[in-house]
Motif scaffolding. Structure first.
Motif, PDB file in Angstrom:
ATOM      1  N   ALA A 149      12.430  -5.069   6.966  1.00  0.00           N
ATOM      2  CA  ALA A 149      11.189  -5.525   7.068  1.00  0.00           C
ATOM      3  C   ALA A 149      10.898  -6.759   6.396  1.00  0.00           C
ATOM      4  CB  ALA A 149      10.200  -4.548   6.479  1.00  0.00           C
ATOM      5  N   ARG A 150      11.700  -7.172   5.571  1.00  0.00           N
ATOM      6  CA  ARG A 150      11.624  -8.540   4.720  1.00  0.00           C
ATOM      7  C   ARG A 150      11.954  -9.687   5.655  1.00  0.00           C
ATOM      8  NH1 ARG A 150      14.039  -5.596   0.209  1.00  0.00           N
ATOM      9  NH2 ARG A 150      16.068  -6.223   1.078  1.00  0.00           N
ATOM     10  N   ASP A 151      12.585  -9.577   6.806  1.00  0.00           N
ATOM     11  CA  ASP A 151      12.930 -10.584   7.743  1.00  0.00           C
ATOM     12  C   ASP A 151      11.869 -10.421   9.304  1.00  0.00           C
ATOM     13  OD1 ASP A 151      15.015 -11.527   6.198  1.00  0.00           O
ATOM     14  OD2 ASP A 151      16.384  -9.976   7.375  1.00  0.00           O
ATOM     15  N   ALA A 152      10.944  -9.603   8.917  1.00  0.00           N
ATOM     16  CA  ALA A 152      10.088  -9.367  10.178  1.00  0.00           C
ATOM     17  C   ALA A 152       8.722  -9.981   9.950  1.00  0.00           C
ATOM     18  CB  ALA A 152       9.826  -7.895  10.464  1.00  0.00           C
ATOM     19  N   ASP A 191       3.162   2.647  -1.031  1.00  0.00           N
ATOM     20  CA  ASP A 191       4.534   2.091  -1.646  1.00  0.00           C
ATOM     21  C   ASP A 191       5.312   1.423  -0.676  1.00  0.00           C
ATOM     22  OD1 ASP A 191       6.600   1.276  -3.552  1.00  0.00           O
ATOM     23  OD2 ASP A 191       7.699   2.830  -2.389  1.00  0.00           O
ATOM     24  N   LEU A 192       5.539   2.276   0.602  1.00  0.00           N
ATOM     25  CA  LEU A 192       6.208   1.809   1.495  1.00  0.00           C
ATOM     26  C   LEU A 192       5.680   0.790   2.388  1.00  0.00           C
ATOM     27  CD1 LEU A 192       7.631   5.280   3.097  1.00  0.00           C
ATOM     28  CD2 LEU A 192       8.935   3.457   2.053  1.00  0.00           C
ATOM     29  N   LEU A 193       4.131   0.728   2.619  1.00  0.00           N
ATOM     30  CA  LEU A 193       3.472  -0.180   3.241  1.00  0.00           C
ATOM     31  C   LEU A 193       3.397  -1.462   2.708  1.00  0.00           C
ATOM     32  CD1 LEU A 193       0.359   1.901   4.702  1.00  0.00           C
ATOM     33  CD2 LEU A 193       2.252   0.685   6.149  1.00  0.00           C
ATOM     34  N   ASP A 194       3.068  -1.530   1.374  1.00  0.00           N
ATOM     35  CA  ASP A 194       3.160  -2.656   0.291  1.00  0.00           C
ATOM     36  C   ASP A 194       4.596  -3.366   0.430  1.00  0.00           C
ATOM     37  OD1 ASP A 194       1.408  -3.805  -1.834  1.00  0.00           O
ATOM     38  OD2 ASP A 194       3.469  -3.636  -2.523  1.00  0.00           O
ATOM     39  N   ALA A 195       5.435  -2.503   0.203  1.00  0.00           N
ATOM     40  CA  ALA A 195       6.894  -2.999   0.271  1.00  0.00           C
ATOM     41  C   ALA A 195       7.195  -3.551   1.569  1.00  0.00           C
ATOM     42  CB  ALA A 195       7.789  -1.777  -0.132  1.00  0.00           C
ATOM     43  N   ALA A 196       7.096  -3.163   2.853  1.00  0.00           N
ATOM     44  CA  ALA A 196       7.287  -3.354   4.184  1.00  0.00           C
ATOM     45  C   ALA A 196       6.400  -4.651   4.836  1.00  0.00           C
ATOM     46  CB  ALA A 196       7.208  -2.105   4.984  1.00  0.00           C
ATOM     47  N   VAL A 197       5.144  -4.502   4.451  1.00  0.00           N
ATOM     48  CA  VAL A 197       4.290  -5.505   5.203  1.00  0.00           C
ATOM     49  C   VAL A 197       4.061  -6.600   4.425  1.00  0.00           C
ATOM     50  CG1 VAL A 197       2.067  -5.656   6.233  1.00  0.00           C
ATOM     51  CG2 VAL A 197       3.532  -3.562   6.473  1.00  0.00           C
ATOM     52  N   LEU A 213      -7.158  12.234   5.740  1.00  0.00           N
ATOM     53  CA  LEU A 213      -7.600  10.819   5.182  1.00  0.00           C
ATOM     54  C   LEU A 213      -6.773   9.777   6.002  1.00  0.00           C
ATOM     55  CD1 LEU A 213      -9.412   9.655   2.970  1.00  0.00           C
ATOM     56  CD2 LEU A 213      -7.102   9.351   1.552  1.00  0.00           C
ATOM     57  N   GLU A 214      -7.919   8.942   6.402  1.00  0.00           N
ATOM     58  CA  GLU A 214      -7.453   7.257   7.241  1.00  0.00           C
ATOM     59  C   GLU A 214      -7.573   6.382   6.234  1.00  0.00           C
ATOM     60  OE1 GLU A 214      -5.768   7.034  10.122  1.00  0.00           O
ATOM     61  OE2 GLU A 214      -5.613   9.167  10.665  1.00  0.00           O
ATOM     62  N   LEU A 215      -6.653   5.582   5.981  1.00  0.00           N
ATOM     63  CA  LEU A 215      -6.729   4.468   5.119  1.00  0.00           C
ATOM     64  C   LEU A 215      -6.488   2.991   5.913  1.00  0.00           C
ATOM     65  CD1 LEU A 215      -4.553   5.490   1.883  1.00  0.00           C
ATOM     66  CD2 LEU A 215      -7.002   5.656   2.231  1.00  0.00           C
ATOM     67  N   THR A 216      -7.233   2.000   5.761  1.00  0.00           N
ATOM     68  CA  THR A 216      -7.139   0.863   6.249  1.00  0.00           C
ATOM     69  C   THR A 216      -6.740  -0.380   5.206  1.00  0.00           C
ATOM     70  OG1 THR A 216      -8.172   1.247   8.209  1.00  0.00           O
ATOM     71  CG2 THR A 216      -8.064  -1.103   7.719  1.00  0.00           C
ATOM     72  N   CYS A 217      -5.429  -0.911   5.370  1.00  0.00           N
ATOM     73  CA  CYS A 217      -5.074  -1.841   4.457  1.00  0.00           C
ATOM     74  C   CYS A 217      -4.967  -3.352   4.930  1.00  0.00           C
ATOM     75  CB  CYS A 217      -3.721  -1.582   3.665  1.00  0.00           C
ATOM     76  SG  CYS A 217      -3.519  -0.022   2.982  1.00  0.00           S
ATOM     77  N   ARG A 287       4.873  -0.344 -11.415  1.00  0.00           N
ATOM     78  CA  ARG A 287       4.763  -0.011 -10.001  1.00  0.00           C
ATOM     79  C   ARG A 287       4.026   1.166  -9.721  1.00  0.00           C
ATOM     80  NH1 ARG A 287       4.781  -2.556  -5.182  1.00  0.00           N
ATOM     81  NH2 ARG A 287       4.961  -1.149  -3.563  1.00  0.00           N
ATOM     82  N   GLY A 288       4.065   2.121 -10.429  1.00  0.00           N
ATOM     83  CA  GLY A 288       3.227   3.335 -10.282  1.00  0.00           C
ATOM     84  C   GLY A 288       1.806   3.226 -10.807  1.00  0.00           C
ATOM     85  N   LEU A 289       1.613   2.314 -11.656  1.00  0.00           N
ATOM     86  CA  LEU A 289       0.112   1.751 -12.119  1.00  0.00           C
ATOM     87  C   LEU A 289      -0.559   0.994 -11.029  1.00  0.00           C
ATOM     88  CD1 LEU A 289      -2.315   1.437 -14.161  1.00  0.00           C
ATOM     89  CD2 LEU A 289      -1.068  -0.365 -14.967  1.00  0.00           C
ATOM     90  N   TYR A 290       0.178   0.148 -10.288  1.00  0.00           N
ATOM     91  CA  TYR A 290      -0.048  -0.913  -9.149  1.00  0.00           C
ATOM     92  C   TYR A 290      -0.484   0.164  -8.177  1.00  0.00           C
ATOM     93  CZ  TYR A 290       0.191  -3.849  -5.095  1.00  0.00           C
ATOM     94  OH  TYR A 290      -0.012  -4.306  -3.929  1.00  0.00           O
ATOM     95  N   LEU A 291       0.186   1.305  -7.830  1.00  0.00           N
ATOM     96  CA  LEU A 291      -0.185   2.049  -6.656  1.00  0.00           C
ATOM     97  C   LEU A 291      -1.481   2.814  -7.026  1.00  0.00           C
ATOM     98  CD1 LEU A 291       3.475   3.431  -5.955  1.00  0.00           C
ATOM     99  CD2 LEU A 291       1.935   1.799  -4.512  1.00  0.00           C
TER     100      LEU A 291
END
Length: 299
Positions: A149-152, A191-197, A213-217, A287-291
Motif C-alpha cells: 500500500a505504501r507504493d500505491a 488502524d489499517l485504513l490509516d496505515a494503508a491509505v 455502523l458506517e464510517l466515512t474517512c 498509536r492507541g490514543l490516536y485511534l
C-alpha cells in the motif's frame, strides 16, 4: 576465508521477560496466558484478577503463580499484560507505568478519550515501553499488504470488519454490548485504513454502533475510505476486508484465509525485544490514543 562473526544473540535469549497478566476472562485464557507462557521470549510470571478463582483457573494450566493483589503482581514481574475491560485497564495501566513496568495493552486504551489520554500520558511520562495488541498487525499477510500500500496511489478504499460475537457467547461481554462495534472493532479497521491509505483528517459515521455502523474517512492525501462495522451479524466467521482503488490494479486485503495463530509468536517476540532494548517498533500507547481520538470524533 575468515568466517563471519556470529550474529549477536537476541536480547531475551538468556533471560525471558517476566510478564504478569492482569485478567482471567476469555481473552486472557485464549490468548494472553498461553502465548506468554509458550516462550521462549517471555515467561508468565504471575496472574492476578479480581476473581481469585478465575485467576487460579487461568494460571494453573501453565504452572504460573497467582498474585494476591495488583501490587503483588507488580512485585513479581518486569512487564504487565492487560486482558481486562477498558475501564479497568485505564485504571491500572498508569499505576504499572509509574512503577516502571513495560505494558502490553489492549485496544481500546480506555472507555473514553479522557481515560485513554491518561494511559498514554502515564506511559510517556514514565518512559516505559508499550505495545498495543492490534492482532492483525502482527501477521505477515497484513505486513505485506501495508508494504504494498505504501507504493500505491489510492483514490478510495472500502473496508469492513464484521462478526457475530455480540449475538451471544463468552465474548458478548458487558462493555462490548454497551459500546458496540465502534470501540471494539473500530481501532482495528481504522488502524489499517490509516496505515494503508494515509493519515485520517476527518471522519463521520452513520448508523448504530450496536448493530451496524458506517464510517466515512477523509485522508490527508485526498483519498476517501469507507468502513462497515458490526459485531451483531450472523456470519460463519469474522470478515475483515480492505480494498484499495486507484489508477493501478486494486489492492485487496482479506483475513478469510489467514491463520491468526501466526500472529502470536511475532507479537511475543517483538514485545520481548522492545522490553530488552527499550525501543518499541510495534503500535504503542501513542498509536492507541490516536485511534481513540478518531473514534471520539464519531461517537
Amino acid at each position: 576465508m575468515t568466517p563471519s562473526p556470529p550474529s549477536p544473540p537476541s536480547p531475551w535469549i538468556r533471560r525471558p521477560v517476566e510478564v504478569g497478566l492482569v485478567g482471567a476472562g476469555p481473552w486472557a485464557r485464549a490468548m494472553h496466558a498461553r502465548v506468554l507462557a509458550a516462550g521462549p521470549e517471555t515467561r508468565l510470571a504471575a496472574v492476578w484478577a479480581r476473581r481469585a478463582e478465575a485467576a487460579h483457573e487461568t494460571a494453573a494450566p501453565f504452572g504460573a503463580p497467582v498474585a494476591g493483589g495488583f501490587e503483588e503482581l507488580l512485585d513479581r514481574c518486569e512487564a504487565v499484560a492487560f486482558a481486562v475491560p477498558p475501564a479497568v485497564q485505564a485504571e491500572l495501566a498508569p499505576l504499572a507505568a509509574r512503577r516502571g513496568k513495560a505494558l502490553l495493552l489492549e485496544k481500546p486504551l480506555g472507555p473514553d478519550l479522557d481515560a485513554a489520554r491518561r494511559v498514554a500520558d502515564a506511559v510517556a511520562e514514565a518512559g516505559v515501553v508499550s505495545q498495543l495488541v492490534l492482532t492483525k498487525r502482527y501477521h505477515p499477510v497484513t505486513r505485506a499488504f501495508l508494504a504494498a500500500a505504501r507504493d500505491a496511489e489510492v483514490s478510495g478504499a472500502r473496508s469492513c470488519y464484521l462478526h457475530g460475537a455480540f449475538l451471544g457467547g463468552e465474548f458478548a461481554t458487558g462493555w462490548r454490548l454497551e459500546q458496540g462495534a465502534l470501540l471494539d472493532l473500530g481501532p482495528h479497521l481504522l488502524d489499517l485504513l490509516d496505515a494503508a491509505v494515509g493519515p485520517v483528517k476527518a471522519i463521520r459515521g452513520t448508523g448504530a454502533s450496536r448493530t451496524w455502523l458506517e464510517l466515512t474517512c477523509e485522508h490527508e492525501n485526498g483519498a476517501v475510505s469507507q468502513a462497515s462495522l458490526s459485531g451483531a451479524v450472523n456470519v460463519p466467521r469474522a470478515v475483515t476486508r480492505v480494498e484499495l482503488f486507484g489508477a493501478g490494479a486494486p489492492l485487496v486485503y482479506d483475513t478469510g484465509g489467514i491463520d491468526h495463530e501466526e500472529c502470536w509468536p511475532v507479537l511475543r517476540r517483538e514485545f520481548a525485544t522492545a522490553v530488552r532494548t527499550g525501543v518499541a517498533t510495534a503500535p504503542d500507547a501513542a498509536r492507541g490514543l490516536y485511534l481513540q481520538e478518531l473514534i471520539a470524533r464519531v461517537a
